[in-house]
Design a protein around this motif. Structure first.
Motif, mmCIF file in Angstrom:
data_model
loop_
_atom_site.group_PDB
_atom_site.id
_atom_site.type_symbol
_atom_site.label_atom_id
_atom_site.label_comp_id
_atom_site.label_asym_id
_atom_site.label_seq_id
_atom_site.Cartn_x
_atom_site.Cartn_y
_atom_site.Cartn_z
ATOM 1 N N ASP A 1 -6.106 -1.756 -4.721
ATOM 2 C CA ASP A 1 -5.454 -2.284 -3.523
ATOM 3 C C ASP A 1 -6.481 -3.079 -2.713
ATOM 4 O OD1 ASP A 1 -3.809 -2.840 -1.409
ATOM 5 O OD2 ASP A 1 -3.324 -0.752 -0.936
ATOM 6 N N GLU A 2 -6.383 -4.369 -2.773
ATOM 7 C CA GLU A 2 -7.314 -5.277 -2.105
ATOM 8 C C GLU A 2 -8.778 -4.909 -2.346
ATOM 9 O OE1 GLU A 2 -6.489 -6.875 1.723
ATOM 10 O OE2 GLU A 2 -4.399 -6.260 1.628
ATOM 11 N N SER B 1 0.831 -1.206 0.000
ATOM 12 C CA SER B 1 0.000 0.000 0.000
ATOM 13 C C SER B 1 0.863 1.253 0.000
ATOM 14 C CB SER B 1 -0.920 0.018 1.216
ATOM 15 O OG SER B 1 -1.748 -1.111 1.214
ATOM 16 N N GLN C 1 -6.843 0.814 -0.202
ATOM 17 C CA GLN C 1 -7.196 -0.373 0.575
ATOM 18 C C GLN C 1 -8.434 -0.162 1.433
ATOM 19 O OE1 GLN C 1 -3.903 -1.925 2.733
ATOM 20 N NE2 GLN C 1 -4.968 -3.780 3.302
HETATM 21 MG MG LIG Z 1 -2.030 -2.668 2.282
#
Ligand SMILES: [Mg+2]
Ligand SMILES: Nc1ncnc2c1ncn2[C@@H]1O[C@H](COP(=O)(O)OP(=O)(O)OP(=O)(O)O)[C@@H](O)[C@H]1O
Lengths: 346, 509
Positions: free
Chosen positions: B168-169, B46, B88
């Motif tokens: 991100d995720e 991240s 995220q």
């Molecule tokens: Mg992360």
């Protein structure tokens, strides 16, 4: 019935409560006092409070971003006294007006810049602004300065007749235009929406790539401008400049916002709210005036009580909102087709 | 650098007080590829993304976009350069409507004013066509679940992306079908020459979608690999820095340890509009799973048991004692623990340190006047930091400075520290890396062996199948069936869910 309850939601419940309050107060006043029901009494509400409507509306933008502007009252006093003294020195009235408006913009932008650039708390910066503006007033004059300029006299005496005998002032016209522009700004322009986004969640707004800095500076600039404009309206109304004008009026403006449903935590509220807030406060004052025996301080007491009530109401809404992260069935389209797809994927 | 390189980072370094989050990392994204960024929790994924998009200032290094040097100083600038990102933690404004969240900053206008009708229409079409979700886009985002919020963020990013898309995720709270929708969209963008950076701790997803993988470990670049030339075990070995062989999932369940006695029993517990009557019981030492799709009522059931939502009907019995109205405080007193699904709004207290966050539930269980000595606090914190492999320089670090997966581990520790008799875990492994995921699974089985009852909720059905002694299946807020022992498998659960359509309909009739 269902339709009505659908329309009343947590976003506008305070507006509706405030409207209800105004109607209630007006009804009470009309039944209790003869002469209260007259159109002019109602219009006077606007005439007496035009400056406050403008200032509270400007402040609302700041509050929606989650900030506050404490400098507005001092700046109005500053505008009044600088106007009076410049006119005394023979400067042309229109030039003076233009100059004070410009000063308001610069003053507000300066505060906004400090708040954004150095991540200072708006309370601190605008508190400093408040002392500064008030201090500057005394620097110019400690006495009340009367305004005898012809243009100002004319503006002050000008009566715009509506519905026969009844009239409004230039200030009222300005305030109505200002509020209309503010509502438009908040609902139909990108800037207006950024204001809500910043107040909702600054870090998200930043990550979404919104111009957080510009928006912050802009709202304080707007508030500076509105206090200058409000200052002009007030100066015309009072016909004098005085360092001690409107001590503590910033709190009236904040109170009007709160009563009008602008959440102090930021991110929510309608721009029609502050007007309604000012009107209900003005209505209380009028009732107390008509009543005759009560001291005018009772206005403050009642307003204080009201504020308490409305803050409580706001709090309840925020709490309910937290609880209502419902995951309703409508959330997701889980019909049987998508389920079968699930089965086939794995 | 060659002509099809799109976004290239060279020698990126970034430090935080006490942590070197990135040291001299190179990264290169090509046109028309999906590139996964892999690494354990706290590896620096991240952070790299935030550096690339101008949220964080890099200490060193250069970034090139289509071979020209850029140095974005804000997300605003990155956006202008054609880089759009889903970070995220879902980063939208909950006070605005779904539609506005998607279009803010580029609202459709007519005669210079925002055209709200058009905005709502476009948002509806976008969500329907791209992700197949139909929701009221006029409602504020706060009224929707994490999954919907995540999809809104994805829809927004997909719609705005022009050159580079960074995710991100994005799939951490999504179900398989939603993930497939997202993958279709990603493949489509890829075929149009866009470059996509993808982060996920689900290895299956990574192997399915990505062309190339870059691995980070402790802020260091380990290497860049072609996905097709890498096996799962090789990948994980590179991530953790030692030989890794995926353990077989058969080492599960000690059914023999389950006592005959019920710890908790529920009959017809319901809350109108949220969950229809549930009947269930959990024995001591049993791991009971709740399975179902998004919006099936898993979390709602857990919240009813713990008293976060008050039930309108039904009985709840804990150790032969009938509880009339459950609330979280009482639940904690009775030995329940609840590890919530949404760590950002219901879990972490960002301003507090890791240790303080871990102590919250235990302190509340012991009563506020029974202060836990600092020494004991430190011992507990140390234990869990080690046990769950929480990556931090210090237990006094603010929790908001931890990486997403490590925050999740802290929340889990908070509840483990209370030594609960029944632990409700709602998506305990969301965002947690593969190594720790297995650690947590093992921990669950160990706890059960010690006689702790566990209610386990996870969107990852493999995980449910691996850990649970019994699984209750939900669908559309109805309890529709149950699987036990050998019968528990991903296939059977899915079958039961799709058969459940009939059950649900018959209830409606
Ligand atoms: Mg992360
Ligand atoms: N604002 C911050 N202050 C201090 N340390 C930070 C900050 N942000 C990140 N870190 C640290 O930097 C390291 C890398 O964090 P990062 O969020 O990049 O990890 P990640 O690879 O994304 O992990 P995850 O898979 O858990 O999301 C971690 O050790 C984290 O604690």
């Amino acid at each position: 019935m269902k339709k009505i309850s659908h329309r009343i939601n947590e976003n506008n419940i305070i507006i509706i409560a405030t409207l209800f309050l105004i109607v209630l107060l007006y009804g009470y006043g009309s039944l209790s006092f003869t002469g209260f029901l007259s159109m002019q009494v109602f219009l006077n509400l606007f005439i007496d409070n035009a400056y406050l409507i403008i200032i509270a509306t400007g402040m609302a933008f700041v509050i929606i971003t989650g900030g506050i502007d404490l400098s507005v009252a001092s700046f109005v006093a500053f505008v009044s006294i600088i106007t009076a003294s410049l006119l005394e020195h023979g400067l042309h009235a229109y030039l003076v007006i233009l100059l004070t408006l410009l000063l308001g913009i610069i003053f507000g932008a300066g505060q906004g810049y400090l708040i954004f650039r150095f991540q200072l708390h708006p309370w601190i910066v605008t508190l400093a602004g408040m002392f500064l503006a008030r201090g500057l007033c005394y620097l110019i004059s400690t006495e009340s300065v009367e305004i005898t300029d012809n243009t100002f006299m004319f503006l002050s005496d000008y009566k715009l007749y509506v519905m026969g005998e009844n009239y409004i002032s230039i200030g009222v016209v300005l305030s109505i235009i200002f509020v209309a522009a503010a509502i438009y700004l908040s609902k139909y322009t990108s800037f207006g929406r950024y204001v809500y986004a910043v107040g909702g969640n600054v870090s998200s707004a930043r990550l979404m790539g919104l111009p957080v800095g510009k928006t912050t500076i802009m709202v304080y600039t707007l508030s500076g401008f509105s206090s200058a404009l409000g200052g002009f309206v007030f100066t015309v109304y009072m016909q004098s400049g005085y360092a001690l004008h409107l001590m503590g009026m910033e709190m009236d403006a904040i109170a009007a916002c709160v009563i009008g449903g602008i959440l102090l935590t930021g991110g929510a509220g309608y721009l029609i709210g502050p007007v309604l807030g000012v009107l209900s406060m003005g209505m209380i004052q009028t009732i107390i005036m008509f009543q005759g025996t009560l001291s005018s301080w009772w206005t403050k007491i009642v307003v204080g009580f009201l504020l308490f009530l409305f803050i409580l109401l706001q709090r309840l809404i925020v709490i309910r909102r937290g609880k209502k992260r419902m995951h309703s069935i409508a959330d997701l389209h889980t019909d049987s087709a998508s389920t079968k797809q699930h089965a086939s994927i794995s | 650098m060659n002509s099809d390189s799109l976004l290239v980072a060279k020698g990126i370094s970034k430090g935080f007080p006490g942590v070197k989050a990135l040291s001299n990392v190179d990264f290169s994204l090509r046109k028309g590829e999906i590139h996964s960024l892999m690494g354990e929790n706290g590896a620096g994924k991240s952070t790299l993304i935030k550096v690339l998009t101008g949220i964080l200032k890099k200490d060193q290094g250069q970034i090139y976009l289509e071979n020209s040097l850029i140095s974005p100083a804000s997300a605003e600038e990155a956006k202008r350069l054609g880089i759009s990102t889903v970070y995220q933690e879902v980063n939208l404004c909950e006070n605005l409507s779904v539609a506005e969240n998607i279009y803010i900053g580029r609202e459709p206008k007519k005669n210079g004013r925002i055209d709200w009708k058009e905005m709502y229409r476009k948002a509806e079409v976008l969500l329907k066509e791209k992700l197949n979700i139909e929701i009221d886009v006029k409602r504020t985002l706060s009224s929707y679940s994490t999954a919907i919020q995540q999809m809104t963020a994805i829809a927004k990013a997909v719609d705005t992306s022009s050159g580079v898309l960074i995710l991100d995720e994005p799939t951490s709270s999504l179900d398989k079908s939603e993930v497939q929708k997202l993958f279709e969209v990603m493949k489509n963008l890829k075929s149009r020459g866009m470059g996509i950076i993808f982060v996920s701790h689900f290895l299956d997803q990574v192997f399915e979608i990505s062309d190339r993988i870059t691995v980070l470990r402790n802020g260091q670049l380990i290497g860049e690999y072609q996905t097709s030339l890498l096996t799962r075990n090789e990948l994980v070995s590179k991530m953790i820095g030692k030989e890794w062989i995926e353990p077989l999932l058969s080492q599960k369940k000690h059914a023999a340890n389950i006592s005959k006695k019920n710890f908790l029993m529920v009959k017809g517990l319901e809350k109108k509009g949220s969950m229809n009557p549930v009947h269930l019981s959990i024995k001591k030492g049993e791991v009971l799973g709740l399975a179902g799709l998004l919006g099936s009522g898993r979390t709602e059931t857990a919240k009813l048991l713990f008293g976060i939502d008050a039930s309108d009907n039904g009985t709840l019995v804990i150790e032969n004692e009938k509880i009339h109205s459950m609330n979280p405080k009482l639940a904690i007193e009775k030995g329940l623990g609840f590890c919530p699904e949404d760590r950002k709004t219901e879990g972490i207290v960002g301003e507090l340190t890791i240790r303080e966050n871990m102590m919250l539930a235990l302190q509340s269980k012991r009563g506020i006047f029974n202060y836990i000595p600092l020494k004991e606090q430190k011992k507990i914190a140390e234990k869990y930091i080690k046990l769950l492999n929480i990556k931090t320089p210090d237990m006094e670090e603010k929790i908001e400075n931890l990486s997403g997966g490590n925050q999740q581990k802290v929340i889990l520790s908070r509840w483990l520290a209370t030594n609960p008799s029944l632990l409700i875990m709602d998506e305990p492994t969301r965002g947690v890396d593969i190594g720790s995921k297995l650690e947590i699974r093992k921990l669950i089985l160990d706890l059960a062996a010690e006689g702790v009852s566990i209610l386990f909720i996870s969107a990852e059905l493999e995980e449910v199948a691996a850990c649970c002694d019994r699984v209750i299946v939900l669908r559309d807020r109805y309890q529709i069936g149950q699987l036990e022992g050998e019968k528990i498998s991903v296939k059977n659960i899915l079958e039961l869910i799709s058969e459940g359509a009939g059950v649900v309909e018959s209830v409606h009739d």
